[in-house]
Design a protein around this motif. Structure first.
Motif, short mmCIF file in Angstrom:
data_model
loop_
_atom_site.label_atom_id
_atom_site.label_comp_id
_atom_site.label_asym_id
_atom_site.label_seq_id
_atom_site.Cartn_x
_atom_site.Cartn_y
_atom_site.Cartn_z
N MET A 1 41.73 38.75 35.98
CA MET A 1 43.09 39.60 36.58
C MET A 1 42.06 40.81 36.96
SD MET A 1 44.34 37.22 38.24
CE MET A 1 43.51 35.56 37.80
N GLY A 2 42.40 41.51 35.94
CA GLY A 2 42.08 43.07 36.64
C GLY A 2 40.92 42.93 36.63
N LYS A 3 39.55 42.72 36.70
CA LYS A 3 38.64 42.87 38.03
C LYS A 3 38.98 42.66 39.10
CE LYS A 3 34.56 42.94 35.80
NZ LYS A 3 33.17 42.05 35.32
N LEU A 4 39.81 41.31 39.55
CA LEU A 4 40.15 41.06 40.72
C LEU A 4 41.34 41.77 41.32
CD1 LEU A 4 39.61 38.89 42.61
CD2 LEU A 4 41.88 37.62 41.20
N VAL A 5 42.15 42.41 41.07
CA VAL A 5 43.26 43.37 41.25
C VAL A 5 42.81 44.55 41.33
CG1 VAL A 5 45.52 44.85 40.76
CG2 VAL A 5 45.28 41.82 40.22
N MET B 1 49.74 40.39 43.08
CA MET B 1 49.59 40.04 42.17
C MET B 1 51.11 39.03 41.73
SD MET B 1 48.83 43.91 40.69
CE MET B 1 50.01 43.34 38.96
N GLY B 2 51.85 39.66 42.40
CA GLY B 2 52.81 38.18 41.86
C GLY B 2 51.53 36.37 41.89
#
Length: 99
Positions: free
Chosen positions: A8-12, A51-52
């Protein structure tokens, strides 16, 4: 592969890198601080919504609304802190406008 399998960090970060130039297009050294803050709030809104939904994982349910609200709040706080360093008294952009 599922959404929950993604980093998720990379995607965001990737999504943020894609939206940032669009949201802040046309910003220059003569842009008033109020417009920078407006754009930062818009960016917070966009990224918070994304993000939500991503935080819901593989299935989006009713919890998406709470997650979006929390994510937008988190993004606004993060942006406010960053922009205060730039626009606040003694901030790097404040010095540019004083020249």
């Amino acid at each position: 592969m599922k959404i929950s399998d993604m980093d998720m960090g990379k995607l965001v970060d990737a999504i943020g890198s894609a939206t940032f130039p669009v949201v802040f297009e046309g910003i220059g050294e003569h842009t008033p601080p109020s417009e920078l803050r407006e754009r930062a709030n818009l960016n917070s809104e966009i990224m918070g919504r994304i993000m939500g939904v991503l935080l819901c994982g593989d299935e989006v349910g009713q919890e998406v609304f709470e997650l979006i609200d929390r994510s937008i709040g988190h993004m606004k706080a993060s942006h406010a802190e960053s922009f205060e360093e730039l626009l606040g008294p003694g901030g790097s952009l404040s010095k540019i406008h004083k020249l």
